[in-house]
Design a protein around this motif. Structure first.
Motif, mmCIF file in Angstrom:
data_model
loop_
_atom_site.group_PDB
_atom_site.id
_atom_site.type_symbol
_atom_site.label_atom_id
_atom_site.label_comp_id
_atom_site.label_asym_id
_atom_site.label_seq_id
_atom_site.Cartn_x
_atom_site.Cartn_y
_atom_site.Cartn_z
ATOM 1 N N SER A 1 0.770 -1.342 0.038
ATOM 2 C CA SER A 1 -0.097 0.028 0.019
ATOM 3 C C SER A 1 1.022 1.189 -0.113
ATOM 4 O O SER A 1 0.674 2.091 -0.680
ATOM 5 C CB SER A 1 -0.919 -0.040 1.194
ATOM 6 N N ARG B 1 1.528 4.218 -3.009
ATOM 7 C CA ARG B 1 1.066 5.747 -2.808
ATOM 8 C C ARG B 1 2.511 6.578 -3.245
ATOM 9 O O ARG B 1 2.598 7.442 -3.991
ATOM 10 C CB ARG B 1 0.774 5.903 -1.500
ATOM 11 N N GLU C 1 2.485 6.661 -6.820
ATOM 12 C CA GLU C 1 1.714 7.883 -7.326
ATOM 13 C C GLU C 1 2.310 9.051 -7.445
ATOM 14 O O GLU C 1 2.450 9.718 -8.484
ATOM 15 C CB GLU C 1 0.518 7.966 -6.666
ATOM 16 N N LYS C 2 3.074 9.473 -6.214
ATOM 17 C CA LYS C 2 3.908 10.656 -6.285
ATOM 18 C C LYS C 2 5.123 10.580 -7.134
ATOM 19 O O LYS C 2 5.574 11.829 -7.747
ATOM 20 C CB LYS C 2 4.454 10.806 -4.794
ATOM 21 N N ASP D 1 -3.418 5.695 -13.297
ATOM 22 C CA ASP D 1 -3.512 6.858 -12.533
ATOM 23 C C ASP D 1 -4.758 7.647 -12.987
ATOM 24 O O ASP D 1 -5.499 8.352 -12.252
ATOM 25 C CB ASP D 1 -2.318 7.570 -12.968
ATOM 26 N N ASN E 1 -7.864 6.419 -11.237
ATOM 27 C CA ASN E 1 -7.930 6.819 -9.826
ATOM 28 C C ASN E 1 -8.051 8.308 -9.930
ATOM 29 O O ASN E 1 -8.828 8.849 -8.812
ATOM 30 C CB ASN E 1 -6.480 6.482 -9.115
ATOM 31 N N ALA E 2 -7.706 8.923 -10.594
ATOM 32 C CA ALA E 2 -7.812 10.477 -10.635
ATOM 33 C C ALA E 2 -9.334 10.940 -11.105
ATOM 34 O O ALA E 2 -9.958 11.820 -10.136
ATOM 35 C CB ALA E 2 -7.091 11.337 -11.595
ATOM 36 N N ARG F 1 -8.844 7.781 -5.216
ATOM 37 C CA ARG F 1 -7.595 7.063 -4.963
ATOM 38 C C ARG F 1 -8.121 5.797 -4.519
ATOM 39 O O ARG F 1 -8.962 5.458 -3.356
ATOM 40 C CB ARG F 1 -6.823 7.722 -3.833
ATOM 41 N N GLY F 2 -7.498 4.535 -4.876
ATOM 42 C CA GLY F 2 -7.631 3.104 -4.589
ATOM 43 C C GLY F 2 -8.778 2.680 -5.446
ATOM 44 O O GLY F 2 -9.055 1.259 -5.395
ATOM 45 N N THR F 3 -9.363 3.242 -6.298
ATOM 46 C CA THR F 3 -10.275 2.659 -6.974
ATOM 47 C C THR F 3 -9.572 1.445 -7.885
ATOM 48 O O THR F 3 -10.223 0.281 -7.880
ATOM 49 C CB THR F 3 -10.953 3.516 -8.370
ATOM 50 N N ARG G 1 -6.182 -0.684 -7.759
ATOM 51 C CA ARG G 1 -4.823 -0.836 -6.974
ATOM 52 C C ARG G 1 -4.271 -2.320 -7.332
ATOM 53 O O ARG G 1 -4.850 -3.143 -7.769
ATOM 54 C CB ARG G 1 -5.097 -0.619 -5.641
#
Length: 394
Positions: A242, A246, A249-250, A350, A353-354, A358-360, A362
């Motif tokens: 997890s 994250r 993503e950054k 991305d 999820n945008a 978030r997490g839709t 993964r």
């Protein structure tokens, strides 16, 4: 109503002015002061990062519409270049403050000066003496600047921490005025060029330019406390997956690639009855990548090497290292190369999820509602980010 925010429902990390006045200290364990909070009518809230981020974006959007150049410095701070703006800058500062308050309900302080360091100090004064200043302080005139420097403790200066304050006190530098009058070259030789620039900025010489575009980070970290102590490898592996997702993503948000990943785990460090253990490992990736799947695989492999049975683990950390932009490195003909489809797969994930949250979409190793997740049992409603938590009027 007073407020005191808590991270992982464990300790105090932010306090209102009223809570500070009642002696609530930063970092105090919540279970030790729970009764004290109730006695004084202090309401404690769990961290609500989605709400904070959304409100921050709203504030910055308002400021961007009123200033020609804006540097978003942090979630609750920004620098604006008002060079060439017509009319009174103090009046403009009051208009900014009023518009932010009207549109978001958030009171802000405005400091106006020739340099970033002086503007920060003026902003501090606007907050300390809000009733007298109306939340706006303009110290462009030398007499106002000097008067403020003389009454401000050196610890209030941007970048001067507790240890530096003690070192400066040994040189009889106790106020911002003392630091501004100190010899710049002596400060540089004794401390660093940063302290020298700080002193020059306090005199009105600009040494720190506005950064309209934030440079890409050289390291990206994702670190969380578990909601409970974990003793087995599988749930820790889920948490690591997890946190890695994250961090990736950054990584993709700043269009960077990663060549190394560091994974570390540790037990709680403050319970004298628990055995202590902490360990980390750096894993080399076959090629620079932003593929969540590959980085998660490497992090999981590293986790298995450092995990030790018999301990109650409380925290894991993922650190992406050796970051580089696309095109800033030369591929090696004799090593593996990333699949062409990987970039498209990550882009699709991305985008989904945008749009849907978030997490839709993964990695399969990341559960939707983990039982090890951060405790946030007293979280305030997400009024602006969740439609099911909108205010209702009856």
């Amino acid at each position: 109503m007073l407020e005191s925010f808590r991270y992982n429902d464990g300790c105090v990390i932010a306090r209102s002015a009223e809570a500070k006045a009642l002696g609530i200290k930063m970092g105090e364990p919540y279970f030790q002061i729970r009764q004290k909070l109730r006695q004084h009518g202090i309401f404690a809230f769990s961290s609500n990062y989605a709400l904070y981020g959304d409100m921050s974006q709203r504030v910055m959007t308002i400021l961007e519409g009123m200033a020609p150049v804006l540097e978003v410095y942090s979630i609750d701070e920004a620098f604006a270049d008002l060079t060439g703006m017509p009319g009174s800058l103090e009046r403009l500062g009051r208009e900014m403050r009023a518009r932010v308050l009207r549109c978001t309900g958030i009171p802000v302080g405005v400091g106006i000066a020739q340099t970033k360091t002086l503007a920060k100090l003026a902003n501090r004064a606007a907050k300390l003496w809000q009733r007298q200043t109306g939340g706006v302080v303009d110290i462009r005139k030398p007499e106002k600047r000097n008067r403020l420097l003389q009454v401000m403790d050196v610890s209030e200066v941007w970048g001067i921490g507790r240890q530096m304050t003690a070192h400066l006190a040994d040189m009889n530098i106790r106020t911002a005025w003392d630091l501004a009058q100190a010899d710049a070259w002596t400060l540089r030789s004794k401390f660093s060029v940063v302290v020298e620039k700080t002193a020059r900025e306090l005199r009105g010489t600009s040494c720190l330019a506005l950064e309209e575009q934030v440079p890409p980070k050289q390291e990206i970290c994702c670190s969380r406390m578990f909601g409970k102590r974990l003793h087995e490898l599988p749930p820790i592996r889920e948490a690591v997956a997890s946190y890695t997702a994250r961090a990736c993503e950054k990584l993709r948000a700043q269009h960077s690639l990663c060549k190394k990943v560091r994974i570390s785990i540790r037990t709680g460090m403050f319970n004298p009855d628990e055995p202590k253990f902490t360990k980390g490992i750096i894993c080399e990736l076959p090629y620079p990548t932003d593929d969540t799947r590959l980085i998660t695989k490497a992090a999981s492999a590293g986790l298995e090497l450092i995990f030790r049975a018999g301990f109650a683990f409380s925290k894991a950390e993922i650190l992406l290292l050796d970051l580089r932009q696309r095109g800033e490195f030369t591929d090696d003909l004799f090593v593996a190369t990333p699949p062409m489809a990987a970039e498209r797969v990550m882009g699709v994930m991305d985008a989904i999820n945008a749009r849907w949250g978030r997490g839709t979409m993964r990695p399969a190793g990341v559960p939707a509602k983990p039982d090890w997740g951060m405790r946030r049992e007293m979280m305030s409603p997400s009024y602006t980010t969740r439609i099911d938590q909108l205010w209702t009027v009856t």
